[in-house]
Design an enzyme around this catalytic site. Structure first.
Site, PDB file in Angstrom:
ATOM      1  CB  ILE A  74     -22.134   6.339 -16.615  1.00 34.64           C
ATOM      2  CG1 ILE A  74     -22.645   5.053 -17.267  1.00 34.64           C
ATOM      3  CG2 ILE A  74     -22.411   7.544 -17.489  1.00 34.64           C
ATOM      4  CD1 ILE A  74     -24.134   5.060 -17.559  1.00 34.64           C
TER       5      ILE A  74
ATOM      6  N   GLY B  61     -16.320  -1.836 -13.393  1.00 33.63           N
ATOM      7  CA  GLY B  61     -16.151  -2.794 -12.310  1.00 33.63           C
ATOM      8  C   GLY B  61     -15.799  -4.160 -12.846  1.00 33.63           C
TER       9      GLY B  61
ATOM     10  CG  PHE C 296     -20.177  -8.455 -14.114  1.00 34.20           C
ATOM     11  CD1 PHE C 296     -20.405  -9.610 -14.822  1.00 34.20           C
ATOM     12  CD2 PHE C 296     -20.399  -8.466 -12.753  1.00 34.20           C
ATOM     13  CE1 PHE C 296     -20.853 -10.759 -14.203  1.00 34.20           C
ATOM     14  CE2 PHE C 296     -20.849  -9.601 -12.118  1.00 34.20           C
ATOM     15  CZ  PHE C 296     -21.072 -10.752 -12.840  1.00 34.20           C
ATOM     16  N   GLY C 297     -17.380  -5.233 -16.197  1.00 27.36           N
ATOM     17  CA  GLY C 297     -17.112  -4.462 -17.390  1.00 27.36           C
ATOM     18  C   GLY C 297     -17.272  -2.982 -17.149  1.00 27.36           C
TER      19      GLY C 297
ATOM     20  CG  ASP D 286     -21.476  -7.191  -5.558  1.00 27.58           C
ATOM     21  OD1 ASP D 286     -21.201  -6.855  -4.390  1.00 27.58           O
ATOM     22  OD2 ASP D 286     -20.839  -6.787  -6.536  1.00 27.58           O
TER      23      ASP D 286
END
Length: 881
Positions: free
Chosen positions: A529, A532, A534-535, A646
């Protein structure tokens, strides 16, 4: 005939005057010639019977706003000397709240102060010894009852001895408290207290904390100064420091001429204003009434009704309603009773059992207390409680081994809706009969399971020693591998599955999952879903049918394990309605996973730009306000300030009714050293980066404010700030006065922040609104959001408002300021360079051309020229997460 009539009329008027004068004379005689002025002098006596025509009133403030009276609230037989708000007949202070009197008892004013005596002349209440003789008793227009000396210097006043209420102009200093009344008609001191500390305002019940102002949705922290006092005024409620010159916490409310803050008999702290005819409640804590300790009596189960917003009371599993309304809930098994703390009954471990509560049940104190022990097993946690007569129950986290104890008083149980995931409750019960529970009585867990081994030790000493040694070994093994019970059962226990023992030395960790659990919940990580920097994020369903989002952290250096646990403990303890809740984590082998609440409406990016149903204007306002509140809490409401770095639509997730929740906060320490090194110079996403990222300026919370301003502009227009031709054509740029706007180019690309600045300068705000709204928004509504957004994107961070102020503006309590054009001129340079790059990139369908790369020399940056540095970010530094 005429003269006779005139005589009769004159006689009637004369007789009426005599009657009226007689009534006045009799009244004045009855009250010792006192005329109800704004002060009285010593030797004065008052009782309810003496002033029955005035409902016991013996003193008014100068303009009649307040009155002092011997009063019986609710028409009861208990009378109190009170200060009352006249228009609403609301008591704001009482003298003898713990010593009520009869209607014939008296209040006396003499040279030494005020005394209240009962019918027999016995003293029930008095003011403390005073420095000099009393000259007068006065009631001010603010509602302060004061004893004055002959120089009109205050000897004593009611504002310094509050009961359950403070009013405008009154201060509640650090160390002072408000105490609730038992009921609206019984003003005796109740069980709830509001205490002001040097850092917060705290609600407590029998010494147990159940609410803090710092965790309230409408309360925002403005500074780190120490609190000196609480006050309310025409604009809201505040905790102030530095002699009242610094706002530490603010609750901004609509302007009102009369407002009170009150600790109600229910334990709820409210702020209300009086409009002239009725009270309007403006603030309440706790917001969820089920978090009030005794809302459903002892051991009652409180469930929040979302329709009526009222609590529904029932009984938890293994309990039923007591014989009286005051009894609360009692054990369903009649062989057990709930003991009172240190009541003198036998509390030996052999007579103690534990009634198990069902899943997803919590207790108000768990959020505000720390575990008694970390890293213990359930049996030891129960034993700790069994040996302590003040302990009435425990909550235990099986994954972390955290042991919470319930002490002194038992309140209501509440439905936690997963907020206390991993915690199970066990309520101490005493055996009240000789009946032995059946073996299949699953709701009873005995704290002492070692009786048979003890007998075996007596009969068979050698065998008993072997059993004892084996038991010690097993206990030590469980301590070393506390949260891997499943691994032990499956035979997976080895030297590499000790599960990071340092994690158990860090308090506050959320629920811990096994990798196998999450692998099964996500169907082998099947439904992606999001992804990015970070994972990657997958949808999952836990065994209890809870839908979650599972994030796989990538590039996690093994040396960052301890930092990972520390960071998880910090994030897991952050609770706010506008922040996505971290439910748990997994740290097994080289895997690092985070488990979040699932947001069923996805991201703002998808809802706003994904081509679905149009988001109505009110929903956009709700999203903007929710995001602002979440950021304000991160910046000012947490024990440790968090700068998100962010903020973008991808990181704003939506739940039902478009409730906004910020995701991916506090994750900066979860990267490997290689990744985290990048964030020391730049972190964020193209189009939302503040200029200070590229000028070596300090990164502060104002960096998030800039990004929020950019998101706000996208909420207004319904488009990305850098739009392709198909979107530009619907912006009616040709209506900009006939000239060619610098915000657009021949390719049709447009830099919307510059277009917004130009339309602001021309007061053409409706040209900025999303055309899909089809006129369902007013020019005033668009103007407000555009002006807020432009103020947020000022080039100089010091000119940007903080998020607390932004929340106040969005809520309407603070007026919106005019943007500083000189600090927005960098947008013009950005717009021109964007257009130039758009021409070069014409025909290139690479999405990266939406954010063209600008080659700007270091000398340009150092020169301080009016250039905006946010456009230099041509790449997604951290990516959607």
């Amino acid at each position: 005939m005429f003269y006779l009539s005139l005589f009769c009329i004159s006689s009637y008027v004369f007789m009426a005057s005599i009657i009226k004068f007689s009534r006045v004379f009799l009244l004045f005689s009855a009250i010792s010639a006192y005329t109800f002025s704004d002060y009285i002098t010593p030797d004065f006596t008052a009782s309810y019977l003496q002033f029955v025509d005035q409902s016991g009133t013996f003193l008014f403030s100068p303009n009649g706003t307040f009155k002092a009276a011997v009063f019986n609230p609710g028409g009861q037989t208990k009378f109190y000397v009170c200060v009352i708000h006249a228009a609403s007949n609301t008591i704001i202070w009482s003298a003898n709240h713990d010593a009520p009197i009869s209607n014939s008892a008296k209040m006396n004013l003499n040279l030494t102060g005020i005394t209240i005596v009962d019918d027999e002349g016995n003293l029930t209440w008095s003011t403390p010894p005073l420095k000099s003789a009393v000259s007068a008793l006065a009631l001010t227009e603010m509602g302060n009852l004061m004893l004055l000396d002959q120089s009109n210097v205050s000897l004593w006043d009611s504002f310094h001895k509050p009961t359950d209420t403070i009013v405008i102009g009154q201060r509640l200093p650090v160390g002072a408290l408000l105490s609730s009344a038992v009921s609206d008609s019984d003003l005796s001191t109740g069980n709830y207290m509001l205490t002001i500390t040097s850092s917060d305002a705290i609600l407590q019940w029998h010494g147990q904390t159940y609410w803090k102002l710092s965790m309230a949705l409408k309360a925002y922290k403005n500074s780190n100064y120490q609190v000196e006092y609480m006050t309310v005024n025409r604009t809201g409620m505040y905790l102030l420091g530095s002699n009242g010159t610094v706002t530490v916490f603010a609750v901004v409310l609509p302007v009102s001429n009369f407002r009170i803050a009150k600790l109600a008999p229910s334990g709820e702290f409210t702020v209300s204003s009086f409009s002239g005819t009725k009270w309007e409640q403006e603030f309440i804590g706790p917001e969820d009434s089920c978090q009030t300790p005794f809302i459903c009596r002892r051991m009652g189960l409180c469930t929040h009704d979302p329709v009526s917003s009222r609590p529904i009371c029932s009984c938890p599993p293994n309990f039923h309603a007591g014989s009286s309304n005051s009894a609360g809930c009692v054990p369903s098994n009649g062989s057990y009773s709930l003991p009172l703390a240190c009541s003198g009954r036998s509390n030996s471990s052999s007579s103690v059992s534990y009634l198990t509560l069902g899943p997803d049940l919590g207790y108000f104190g768990n959020v505000y207390s720390v575990p008694l022990r970390h890293g213990v097993n359930l049996s030891l946690c129960q034993d700790l409680c069994s040996r302590n007569c003040s302990c009435l129950g425990i909550f235990y986290n099986n994954s972390s081994g955290s042991c919470y104890v319930l002490q002194d008083e038992l309140g209501s149980i509440m439905s936690s809706d997963g907020d206390e995931s991993g915690l199970l409750g066990y309520i101490k019960a005493s055996v009240v009969s000789s009946a032995t529970p059946h073996d299949n009585d699953a709701d009873i867990t005995r704290s002492q399971r070692h009786k048979f081994p003890v007998v075996a030790l007596v009969l068979l000493p050698v065998t008993g020693c072997i059993i004892l040694i084996a038991a010690i070994g097993l206990l030590w093994r469980r301590i070393l591998n506390l949260s891997t019970t499943k691994d032990i059962k499956l035979g997976k226990f080895n030297s590499n599955s000790s599960r990071d023992m340092e994690a158990f030395l860090i308090p506050g960790l959320p629920q811990r999952f096994d990798y196998e659990e999450l692998d099964k919940a996500t169907d082998n990580f099947k439904t992606l879903i999001g992804s990015g920097g970070f994972g990657t994020v997958y949808k999952g369903v836990l065994p209890d049918k809870t839908v979650v989002a599972v994030k796989k952290i990538i590039n996690m250096g093994i040396q960052g394990k301890k930092d990972f646990f520390t960071e998880i403990a910090v994030i897991g303890n952050i609770h706010h309605v506008n922040l996505v809740k971290l439910k748990g984590f997994c740290a097994q082998g080289g895997e690092r996973l985070l488990v979040y609440d699932y947001m069923n409406r996805g991201s703002l990016d998808h809802a706003l730009f994904g081509g679905g149903p149009v988001i109505e204007w009110q929903e956009r306002l709700d999203i903007a306000l929710g995001t602002a509140r979440g950021l304000a809490y991160l910046h000012s409401g947490c024990d440790q300030k968090i700068i998100h770095c962010d903020i973008k639509p991808e990181n704003i997730l939506l739940q039902d009714h478009f409730q906004a929740k910020i995701s991916d906060f506090g994750l900066s320490k979860l990267l490997s050293p290689e990744q985290s090194g990048l964030f020391t110079t730049m972190r964020g996403t193209r189009g939302y980066l503040a200029p200070e990222w590229l000028t070596n300026a300090a990164i502060t919370e104002k960096t998030d404010v800039y990004s929020f301003g950019m998101v706000l502009l996208e909420l207004v227009s319904g488009r990305k700030n850098c739009s392709p031709r198909s979107q530009t054509q619907s912006m009616n740029l040709s209506n900009s006065g006939g000239g060619h706007s610098s915000a657009s180019s021949t390719t049709g690309l447009v830099y919307f922040p510059l277009f917004a600045l130009e339309m602001h300068e021309q007061s053409r705000y409706l040209d900025l609104a999303d055309p899909r709204l089809e006129g369902r928004v007013t020019v005033e509504e668009v103007e407000k959001l555009v002006r807020i957004a432009l103020c947020c994107v000022h080039e100089e961070p010091a000119l940007r408002p903080n998020m607390v102020t932004v929340v106040g503006i969005l809520e309407g309590g603070i007026p919106v300021a005019q943007p500083r054009i000189e600090s927005l001129n960098f947008l013009r340079f950005y717009g021109r360079r964007f257009s130039e790059s758009s021409i070069i990139a014409e025909g290139n369908e690479d999405d990266s051309m939406m954010y063209p790369r600008f080659n700007i020399s270091a000398s340009t940056i150092r020169s301080g020229s009016q250039t905006g540095f946010s456009y230099i970010s041509s790449q997604n530094i951290s990516g959607p997460r």
